[in-house]
Design a protein around this motif. Structure first.
Motif, PDB file in Angstrom:
ATOM      1  N   ALA A  53      -3.662 -12.464 -12.090  1.00 30.55           N
ATOM      2  CA  ALA A  53      -2.378 -12.434 -10.899  1.00 30.55           C
ATOM      3  C   ALA A  53      -1.984 -11.017 -10.767  1.00 30.55           C
ATOM      4  CB  ALA A  53      -1.282 -13.604 -11.299  1.00 30.55           C
ATOM      5  N   ILE A  54      -1.743 -10.352 -11.763  1.00 29.05           N
ATOM      6  CA  ILE A  54      -1.207  -8.947 -11.881  1.00 29.05           C
ATOM      7  C   ILE A  54      -2.166  -8.043 -10.943  1.00 29.05           C
ATOM      8  CG2 ILE A  54      -0.823  -6.784 -13.060  1.00 29.05           C
ATOM      9  CD1 ILE A  54       0.226  -8.683 -15.321  1.00 29.05           C
ATOM     10  N   TRP A  55      -3.421  -8.241 -11.389  1.00 32.18           N
ATOM     11  CA  TRP A  55      -4.304  -7.474 -10.528  1.00 32.18           C
ATOM     12  C   TRP A  55      -4.706  -7.756  -9.184  1.00 32.18           C
ATOM     13  CZ3 TRP A  55      -6.114  -2.585 -11.179  1.00 32.18           C
ATOM     14  CH2 TRP A  55      -7.210  -2.203 -10.537  1.00 32.18           C
ATOM     15  N   ALA A  56      -4.683  -8.994  -8.860  1.00 33.47           N
ATOM     16  CA  ALA A  56      -4.886  -9.695  -7.570  1.00 33.47           C
ATOM     17  C   ALA A  56      -3.736  -9.097  -6.514  1.00 33.47           C
ATOM     18  CB  ALA A  56      -5.147 -11.077  -7.546  1.00 33.47           C
ATOM     19  N   PHE A  57      -2.488  -9.451  -6.952  1.00 32.87           N
ATOM     20  CA  PHE A  57      -1.310  -8.975  -6.143  1.00 32.87           C
ATOM     21  C   PHE A  57      -1.390  -7.478  -6.020  1.00 32.87           C
ATOM     22  CE2 PHE A  57       0.489 -13.260  -7.739  1.00 32.87           C
ATOM     23  CZ  PHE A  57       0.222 -13.860  -6.461  1.00 32.87           C
ATOM     24  N   TYR A  58      -1.620  -6.769  -7.031  1.00 36.46           N
ATOM     25  CA  TYR A  58      -1.616  -5.364  -6.895  1.00 36.46           C
ATOM     26  C   TYR A  58      -2.443  -4.780  -5.954  1.00 36.46           C
ATOM     27  CZ  TYR A  58      -2.245  -0.516  -8.438  1.00 36.46           C
ATOM     28  OH  TYR A  58      -2.352   0.619  -8.500  1.00 36.46           O
ATOM     29  N   ILE A  59      -3.772  -5.085  -6.097  1.00 40.22           N
ATOM     30  CA  ILE A  59      -4.885  -4.549  -5.277  1.00 40.22           C
ATOM     31  C   ILE A  59      -4.628  -5.248  -3.858  1.00 40.22           C
ATOM     32  CG2 ILE A  59      -7.467  -4.944  -4.758  1.00 40.22           C
ATOM     33  CD1 ILE A  59      -6.971  -2.642  -6.768  1.00 40.22           C
ATOM     34  N   ALA A  60      -4.447  -6.275  -3.501  1.00 43.51           N
ATOM     35  CA  ALA A  60      -3.815  -6.879  -2.278  1.00 43.51           C
ATOM     36  C   ALA A  60      -2.596  -6.118  -1.697  1.00 43.51           C
ATOM     37  CB  ALA A  60      -3.554  -8.358  -2.400  1.00 43.51           C
ATOM     38  N   GLY A  61      -1.696  -5.878  -2.425  1.00 43.29           N
ATOM     39  CA  GLY A  61      -0.607  -5.040  -1.999  1.00 43.29           C
ATOM     40  C   GLY A  61      -0.875  -3.541  -1.646  1.00 43.29           C
ATOM     41  N   GLN A  62      -1.580  -2.832  -2.406  1.00 45.82           N
ATOM     42  CA  GLN A  62      -2.129  -1.531  -2.206  1.00 45.82           C
ATOM     43  C   GLN A  62      -3.043  -1.530  -0.898  1.00 45.82           C
ATOM     44  OE1 GLN A  62      -0.776   1.205  -3.419  1.00 45.82           O
ATOM     45  NE2 GLN A  62      -0.933   1.152  -5.669  1.00 45.82           N
ATOM     46  N   MET A  63      -4.008  -2.448  -0.786  1.00 46.72           N
ATOM     47  CA  MET A  63      -4.947  -2.627   0.226  1.00 46.72           C
ATOM     48  C   MET A  63      -4.117  -2.749   1.656  1.00 46.72           C
ATOM     49  SD  MET A  63      -8.182  -2.244   1.310  1.00 46.72           S
ATOM     50  CE  MET A  63      -8.126  -2.208   3.135  1.00 46.72           C
ATOM     51  N   LEU A  64      -3.015  -3.513   1.578  1.00 49.44           N
ATOM     52  CA  LEU A  64      -2.314  -3.985   2.807  1.00 49.44           C
ATOM     53  C   LEU A  64      -1.475  -2.671   3.234  1.00 49.44           C
ATOM     54  CD1 LEU A  64      -1.124  -7.517   2.169  1.00 49.44           C
ATOM     55  CD2 LEU A  64      -3.114  -6.669   3.733  1.00 49.44           C
ATOM     56  N   ILE A  65      -1.038  -2.004   2.387  1.00 49.12           N
ATOM     57  CA  ILE A  65      -0.260  -0.746   2.279  1.00 49.12           C
ATOM     58  C   ILE A  65      -1.161   0.537   3.110  1.00 49.12           C
ATOM     59  CG2 ILE A  65       0.986   1.302   1.229  1.00 49.12           C
ATOM     60  CD1 ILE A  65       2.117  -0.593  -0.620  1.00 49.12           C
ATOM     61  N   LEU A  66      -2.210   0.543   2.484  1.00 50.05           N
ATOM     62  CA  LEU A  66      -3.463   1.260   3.242  1.00 50.05           C
ATOM     63  C   LEU A  66      -3.704   0.638   4.497  1.00 50.05           C
ATOM     64  CD1 LEU A  66      -5.637   3.529   3.412  1.00 50.05           C
ATOM     65  CD2 LEU A  66      -7.064   1.856   1.900  1.00 50.05           C
ATOM     66  N   TRP A  67      -3.823  -0.477   4.756  1.00 50.90           N
ATOM     67  CA  TRP A  67      -4.327  -1.276   5.989  1.00 50.90           C
ATOM     68  C   TRP A  67      -3.088  -0.879   7.049  1.00 50.90           C
ATOM     69  CZ3 TRP A  67      -8.766  -2.346   7.987  1.00 50.90           C
ATOM     70  CH2 TRP A  67      -9.001  -2.849   8.962  1.00 50.90           C
ATOM     71  N   GLY A  68      -1.901  -1.161   6.505  1.00 53.62           N
ATOM     72  CA  GLY A  68      -0.972  -0.790   7.407  1.00 53.62           C
ATOM     73  C   GLY A  68      -0.882   0.662   7.917  1.00 53.62           C
ATOM     74  N   GLY A  69      -1.315   1.717   7.222  1.00 58.74           N
ATOM     75  CA  GLY A  69      -1.176   2.970   7.733  1.00 58.74           C
ATOM     76  C   GLY A  69      -2.442   3.159   8.622  1.00 58.74           C
ATOM     77  N   LEU A  70      -3.610   2.542   8.568  1.00 64.42           N
ATOM     78  CA  LEU A  70      -4.752   2.639   9.291  1.00 64.42           C
ATOM     79  C   LEU A  70      -4.393   2.076  10.629  1.00 64.42           C
ATOM     80  CD1 LEU A  70      -7.499   1.789   6.888  1.00 64.42           C
ATOM     81  CD2 LEU A  70      -7.135   3.994   7.886  1.00 64.42           C
ATOM     82  N   GLN A  71      -3.568   0.817  10.587  1.00 65.77           N
ATOM     83  CA  GLN A  71      -3.311   0.303  11.989  1.00 65.77           C
ATOM     84  C   GLN A  71      -2.125   0.856  12.587  1.00 65.77           C
ATOM     85  OE1 GLN A  71      -5.120  -2.413  12.738  1.00 65.77           O
ATOM     86  NE2 GLN A  71      -6.135  -1.740  11.227  1.00 65.77           N
ATOM     87  N   GLY A  72      -1.640   1.902  11.941  1.00 66.00           N
ATOM     88  CA  GLY A  72      -0.481   2.709  12.851  1.00 66.00           C
ATOM     89  C   GLY A  72       0.558   1.979  12.732  1.00 66.00           C
TER      90      GLY A  72
ATOM     91  N   LEU B  59       1.374   8.947   1.879  1.00 61.74           N
ATOM     92  CA  LEU B  59       0.732   7.658   1.741  1.00 61.74           C
ATOM     93  C   LEU B  59      -0.739   8.269   0.688  1.00 61.74           C
ATOM     94  CD1 LEU B  59      -0.015   4.711   1.927  1.00 61.74           C
ATOM     95  CD2 LEU B  59      -1.046   5.334   4.375  1.00 61.74           C
ATOM     96  N   VAL B  60      -1.160   9.261   1.261  1.00 60.80           N
ATOM     97  CA  VAL B  60      -2.264   9.643   0.136  1.00 60.80           C
ATOM     98  C   VAL B  60      -1.865   9.814  -1.254  1.00 60.80           C
ATOM     99  CG1 VAL B  60      -4.073  11.438  -0.239  1.00 60.80           C
ATOM    100  CG2 VAL B  60      -3.532  10.775   2.279  1.00 60.80           C
ATOM    101  N   ALA B  61      -0.838  10.543  -1.195  1.00 59.56           N
ATOM    102  CA  ALA B  61      -0.241  10.944  -2.724  1.00 59.56           C
ATOM    103  C   ALA B  61       0.195   9.622  -3.342  1.00 59.56           C
ATOM    104  CB  ALA B  61       0.918  11.822  -2.353  1.00 59.56           C
TER     105      ALA B  61
END
Length: 211
Positions: free
Chosen positions: A192-211, A52-54
């Motif tokens: 739209a590209i930037w909004a969906f991209y940042i939201a997607g990456q943030m949610l991938i990170l958030w999913g990891g933080l939530q276990g 995930l970090v990589a």
């Protein structure tokens, strides 16, 4: 400790919105690169695992490449994102403990739709990419496999994040290869590209933080 880099990343992500359609510059590249670099630091501090970090760190390198001008920078960015998706594939399959093809049993409709989208790029994308045709084709396969890998885990933030990441890349492909520089939707596409991209990456990170 993880909140500070996340907030820093979101701050610079917001700062980049006015720059999405501006000409390449070093300041623009720096601002675009910081969000995913900050997310990678947050994942590292939280001990979320090397893949995930990589994936987040390689995405930052991809952002830098795509912020520059010319085919060499584009291929650098595309390669970095391809490696990021490979890291995400390992991360996601590590969570599910299954194989990619298990997506067709855990989420058959979504998996079939995703494969259909991948195949459709031969009609609306590949033939419009010129000498970049094969790098783009390879990237489509890799991001498609990442999407299928996400479908092997229970539905949640990570799955939504992966979907938004794919959506941002679809819009990016249309923006780069099917829209003229003067197209009336080009500015909106950049947002739209930037909004969906940042939201997607943030949610991938958030999913990891939530276990």
């Amino acid at each position: 400790m993880t909140n500070l880099p996340i907030l820093l990343g979101l701050f610079f992500a917001a700062a980049y919105f006015p720059l999405t359609s501006s000409q390449p510059s070093w300041s623009r590249s720096v601002i675009k690169t910081i969000p995913l670099l900050a997310f990678a630091i947050a994942a590292f501090v939280a001990g979320l695992g090397p893949y995930l970090v990589a994936g987040l760190f390689l995405s930052a390198l991809g952002d830098f490449g795509l912020s520059r001008d010319g085919d060499a920078s584009f291929l650098y960015g595309l390669s970095a994102f391809a490696l990021a998706h490979l890291a995400y594939i390992l991360h996601l399959l590590g969570i599910s403990g299954t194989q990619v093809w298990d997506a067709f049993s855990s989420a058959p409709i979504s998996a079939i739709v995703l494969v259909g989208l991948m195949m459709s790029t031969e009609l609306w994308l590949a033939t419009h990419t010129g000498h970049l045709q094969w790098p783009v084709r390879i990237y489509v396969v890799i991001i498609g496999v990442m999407g299928l890998s996400a479908l092997t885990i229970p539905f949640g933030w990570t799955v939504v994040g992966a979907g938004l990441f794919i959506l941002s890349d679809v819009i990016l492909a249309i923006n780069l290869f099917r829209m003229s520089d003067t197209h009336h939707h080009r500015l909106k596409a950049g947002y739209a590209i930037w909004a969906f991209y940042i939201a997607g990456q943030m949610l991938i990170l958030w999913g990891g933080l939530q276990g």
